[in-house]
Design a protein around this motif. Structure first.
Motif, PDB file in Angstrom:
ATOM      1  N   GLU A  65       0.851  -1.188   0.000  1.00 36.22           N
ATOM      2  CA  GLU A  65       0.000   0.000   0.000  1.00 36.22           C
ATOM      3  C   GLU A  65       0.887   1.238   0.000  1.00 36.22           C
ATOM      4  OE1 GLU A  65      -2.947   0.041   3.048  1.00 36.22           O
ATOM      5  OE2 GLU A  65      -3.393  -2.097   2.853  1.00 36.22           O
ATOM      6  N   GLY A  66       0.577   2.170  -0.863  1.00 37.13           N
ATOM      7  CA  GLY A  66       1.278   3.445  -0.867  1.00 37.13           C
ATOM      8  C   GLY A  66       2.621   3.459  -1.560  1.00 37.13           C
ATOM      9  N   VAL A  67       2.996   2.410  -2.274  1.00 35.74           N
ATOM     10  CA  VAL A  67       4.259   2.421  -3.014  1.00 35.74           C
ATOM     11  C   VAL A  67       4.123   3.360  -4.205  1.00 35.74           C
ATOM     12  CG1 VAL A  67       5.859   1.054  -4.390  1.00 35.74           C
ATOM     13  CG2 VAL A  67       4.842   0.078  -2.320  1.00 35.74           C
ATOM     14  N   ASP A  68       5.030   4.317  -4.327  1.00 41.39           N
ATOM     15  CA  ASP A  68       4.926   5.287  -5.409  1.00 41.39           C
ATOM     16  C   ASP A  68       6.231   5.371  -6.193  1.00 41.39           C
ATOM     17  OD1 ASP A  68       6.619   6.643  -3.709  1.00 41.39           O
ATOM     18  OD2 ASP A  68       5.126   8.117  -3.078  1.00 41.39           O
ATOM     19  N   PHE A  69       6.259   6.245  -7.181  1.00 38.17           N
ATOM     20  CA  PHE A  69       7.425   6.370  -8.054  1.00 38.17           C
ATOM     21  C   PHE A  69       8.637   6.887  -7.298  1.00 38.17           C
ATOM     22  CE2 PHE A  69      10.051   7.674 -11.578  1.00 38.17           C
ATOM     23  CZ  PHE A  69       9.705   6.790 -12.589  1.00 38.17           C
ATOM     24  N   VAL A  70       8.412   7.668  -6.243  1.00 41.70           N
ATOM     25  CA  VAL A  70       9.536   8.188  -5.459  1.00 41.70           C
ATOM     26  C   VAL A  70      10.274   7.039  -4.774  1.00 41.70           C
ATOM     27  CG1 VAL A  70      10.171   9.633  -3.496  1.00 41.70           C
ATOM     28  CG2 VAL A  70       8.413  10.417  -5.098  1.00 41.70           C
ATOM     29  N   GLU A  71       9.503   6.110  -4.175  1.00 46.26           N
ATOM     30  CA  GLU A  71      10.133   4.953  -3.547  1.00 46.26           C
ATOM     31  C   GLU A  71      10.834   4.089  -4.587  1.00 46.26           C
ATOM     32  OE1 GLU A  71       8.860   0.798  -1.335  1.00 46.26           O
ATOM     33  OE2 GLU A  71       7.576   2.564  -1.063  1.00 46.26           O
ATOM     34  N   PHE A  72      10.176   3.945  -5.740  1.00 40.45           N
ATOM     35  CA  PHE A  72      10.748   3.163  -6.831  1.00 40.45           C
ATOM     36  C   PHE A  72      12.092   3.744  -7.256  1.00 40.45           C
ATOM     37  CE2 PHE A  72      10.561   3.267 -11.673  1.00 40.45           C
ATOM     38  CZ  PHE A  72      11.370   2.162 -11.825  1.00 40.45           C
ATOM     39  N   ARG A  73      12.147   5.057  -7.454  1.00 39.47           N
ATOM     40  CA  ARG A  73      13.393   5.679  -7.890  1.00 39.47           C
ATOM     41  C   ARG A  73      14.469   5.573  -6.812  1.00 39.47           C
ATOM     42  NH1 ARG A  73      14.226  10.796 -11.728  1.00 39.47           N
ATOM     43  NH2 ARG A  73      16.502  10.917 -11.574  1.00 39.47           N
ATOM     44  N   ALA A  74      14.065   5.705  -5.550  1.00 38.72           N
ATOM     45  CA  ALA A  74      15.042   5.594  -4.458  1.00 38.72           C
ATOM     46  C   ALA A  74      15.654   4.203  -4.405  1.00 38.72           C
ATOM     47  CB  ALA A  74      14.366   5.927  -3.129  1.00 38.72           C
ATOM     48  N   ALA A  75      14.842   3.160  -4.647  1.00 38.92           N
ATOM     49  CA  ALA A  75      15.354   1.790  -4.624  1.00 38.92           C
ATOM     50  C   ALA A  75      16.354   1.567  -5.762  1.00 38.92           C
ATOM     51  CB  ALA A  75      14.198   0.798  -4.735  1.00 38.92           C
ATOM     52  N   ILE A  76      16.031   2.082  -6.956  1.00 38.49           N
ATOM     53  CA  ILE A  76      16.933   1.910  -8.094  1.00 38.49           C
ATOM     54  C   ILE A  76      18.234   2.665  -7.861  1.00 38.49           C
ATOM     55  CG2 ILE A  76      17.224   2.254 -10.565  1.00 38.49           C
ATOM     56  CD1 ILE A  76      15.221   0.053  -9.737  1.00 38.49           C
ATOM     57  N   GLU A  77      18.154   3.873  -7.343  1.00 43.20           N
ATOM     58  CA  GLU A  77      19.373   4.642  -7.086  1.00 43.20           C
ATOM     59  C   GLU A  77      20.211   3.993  -5.986  1.00 43.20           C
ATOM     60  OE1 GLU A  77      18.171   8.665  -6.415  1.00 43.20           O
ATOM     61  OE2 GLU A  77      18.088   9.112  -8.576  1.00 43.20           O
ATOM     62  N   HIS A  78      19.550   3.363  -5.005  1.00 38.39           N
ATOM     63  CA  HIS A  78      20.285   2.612  -3.976  1.00 38.39           C
ATOM     64  C   HIS A  78      21.114   1.511  -4.642  1.00 38.39           C
ATOM     65  CE1 HIS A  78      21.049   0.235  -0.313  1.00 38.39           C
ATOM     66  NE2 HIS A  78      20.682  -0.820  -1.038  1.00 38.39           N
ATOM     67  N   PHE A  79      20.502   0.795  -5.572  1.00 39.65           N
ATOM     68  CA  PHE A  79      21.227  -0.265  -6.279  1.00 39.65           C
ATOM     69  C   PHE A  79      22.375   0.313  -7.109  1.00 39.65           C
ATOM     70  CE2 PHE A  79      21.495  -2.047 -10.629  1.00 39.65           C
ATOM     71  CZ  PHE A  79      22.280  -3.153 -10.332  1.00 39.65           C
ATOM     72  N   VAL A  80      22.095   1.351  -7.879  1.00 41.63           N
ATOM     73  CA  VAL A  80      23.107   1.925  -8.772  1.00 41.63           C
ATOM     74  C   VAL A  80      24.325   2.412  -7.984  1.00 41.63           C
ATOM     75  CG1 VAL A  80      23.597   3.846 -10.331  1.00 41.63           C
ATOM     76  CG2 VAL A  80      21.490   2.521 -10.603  1.00 41.63           C
ATOM     77  N   HIS A  81      24.095   3.113  -6.889  1.00 45.35           N
ATOM     78  CA  HIS A  81      25.202   3.675  -6.118  1.00 45.35           C
ATOM     79  C   HIS A  81      26.026   2.586  -5.436  1.00 45.35           C
ATOM     80  CE1 HIS A  81      22.888   7.738  -5.834  1.00 45.35           C
ATOM     81  NE2 HIS A  81      23.499   7.579  -6.984  1.00 45.35           N
TER      82      HIS A  81
END
Length: 343
Positions: A222-238
Motif C-alpha cells: 500500500e502506498g508504493v509510489d514512483f519516489v520509492e521506486f526511484r530511491a530503490a533503483i538509485e540505492h542499487f546503482v550507487h
C-alpha cells in the motif's frame, strides 16, 4: 667324481656368483642386458661350460648338467626381478618429473563473472528487504504472457521470439512469470528479486544470446509510489557502480508497467563519450516501471488498494559494462584462458 667333472662344477658355481652380482649391480636396462648376454647368452659363460659336458666321464655328466640348469634358472629369475625393479623405478614419481618442463601453477576455480553479478545484485536488494526467489523455466502462456498483460497476439508471443514446447507451453522468455506466481501465493507486502535463465529466438551475436541470465524485481504494498521506486533503483546503482554514478529515467513502454522507464547510468568507462556508451555518456541497464493495474487484477490483487514497481535487467550485459567485455559470447563459450582472469 673325476677332476674334470669337479672343475666344471666349480666354474658353474663361480658363474652363478658373478652372474648374480652383475645382475644386482645393473642400474638400467642396458647394463642388465649386458649381464644377461655375458652369463646366459648363446656364447655366454654358462653356454661355454655346458658345451664341455661331453668331455667328462658319463658318471659326472648328470651332476654337471643338473647343476648348470639350476644355475640357469636362478640367473633367469634374478634377471626378471631386477627388470621389474628397474621398471618400477622408471615409473616412480621422481622419475616422472621432467625438470626441463616449465613449472605449472595450481589451477584454481572461481565464480563466473555473470554469477558474481547476480549474487551482488541480490545482496544489494536484500539490504532493503527484497527476497530472492526462483521459478520454473518451462511456463504456461498464461504465466509468461497473459497474467503480465501481454495478449497472445502481441509480437513478443510470436513464434519468432518464443520457444514453444506445446501449444500453451513455452520456455520462459523472461523471469517475470515468477512475479505472477509469487503474487498468487502471497498477499502484500511483497518484495522479491528473481534471477534465472530466460530463452528467446535470438541469434548468438556480440550482444544477444538465445539463452541468457535475467534478474527481475517486484515490490508491492500500500502506498508504493514512483519516489520509492526511484530511491530503490538509485540505492542499487550507487552500491553496484559507485556513489558517484548518475541515474537517468527515460520514458518507455512495457505491457506490464505503466508508466514505464528505461534506466540509464552514467558511463563507467569515460566522462564524455566512448564506444561503450556509443558516445552518449549513458548506458542503459534495465527496463522498469510501476506495475500495471491489469497485472494486479490477473493475480487477484486489489488495484485500488495496492501499487508497486517492477524492473528487469540482464546480468551478462552489466558484467560486460563492468569489465569492458566487447562480446557477450565470450561469457558463454567456457574459454578458461578468458574466464580465469575473473577468478
Amino acid at each position: 667324481m673325476t677332476p674334470a667333472g669337479a672343475s666344471l662344477l666349480d666354474r658353474i658355481a663361480a658363474i652363478e656368483g658373478k652372474g648374480l652380482a652383475a645382475i644386482g649391480e645393473a642400474t638400467d636396462s642396458a647394463t642388465l642386458e649386458s649381464a644377461r648376454v655375458e652369463y646366459l647368452g648363446r656364447n655366454g659363460q654358462l653356454a661355454d661350460v655346458m658345451s664341455l659336458i661331453g668331455t667328462v666321464e658319463a658318471q659326472a655328466r648328470r651332476d654337471v648338467g643338473q647343476r648348470a640348469n639350476a644355475v640357469k634358472t636362478v640367473l633367469r629369475g634374478a634377471l626378471e626381478e631386477r627388470a621389474k625393479a628397474l621398471e618400477s623405478a622408471v615409473r616412480g614419481p621422481r622419475a616422472r618429473i621432467d625438470r626441463t618442463l616449465p613449472a605449472r601453477e595450481r589451477w584454481v576455480g572461481g565464480v563466473h563473472p555473470v554469477t558474481r553479478v547476480i549474487d551482488e545484485i541480490c545482496e544489494i536488494f536484500a539490504e532493503i528487504g527484497f527476497t530472492s526467489v526462483l521459478g520454473p523455466e518451462i511456463e504456461s502462456t498464461w504465466y509468461n504472457f497473459t497474467a503480465l498483460n501481454i495478449p497472445l497476439d502481441h509480437p513478443a508471443a510470436d513464434m519468432m521470439d518464443t520457444f514453444y514446447l506445446e501449444k500453451d507451453v513455452v520456455l520462459r522468455t523472461h523471469t517475470s512469470p515468477v512475479q505472477a506466481r509469487v503474487m498468487e501465493a502471497f498477499r502484500p507486502p511483497v518484495r522479491v528479486v528473481v534471477p534465472g535463465l530466460a530463452y528467446r529466438r535470438d541469434s548468438f551475436d556480440p550482444s544477444h544470446a538465445p539463452a541468457f541470465e535475467q534478474i527481475e524485481g517486484l515490490a508491492v504494498d500500500e502506498g508504493v509510489d514512483f519516489v520509492e521506486f526511484r530511491a530503490a533503483i538509485e540505492h542499487f546503482v550507487h552500491h553496484f557502480f559507485g556513489p558517484g554514478t548518475k541515474t537517468r529515467f527515460r520514458p518507455s513502454f512495457y505491457p506490464f508497467t505503466e508508466p514505464s522507464a528505461e534506466v540509464d547510468v552514467s558511463c563507467t568507462v569515460c566522462a564524455s563519450g566512448c564506444s561503450t556508451c556509443k558516445r552518449t555518456g549513458w548506458i542503459t541497464i534495465m527496463g522498469s516501471g510501476m506495475v500495471d493495474p491489469a497485472v494486479f487484477e490477473a493475480v487477484g490483487y486489489d488495484p485500488e488498494r495496492y501499487t508497486g514497481y517492477a524492473f528487469g535487467m540482464g546480468p551478462a550485459r552489466i558484467a560486460m559494462v563492468r569489465h569492458g567485455i566487447p562480446d557477450m559470447r565470450l561469457l558463454y563459450e567456457g574459454e578458461m584462458s578468458f574466464l580465469q582472469q575473473f577468478a
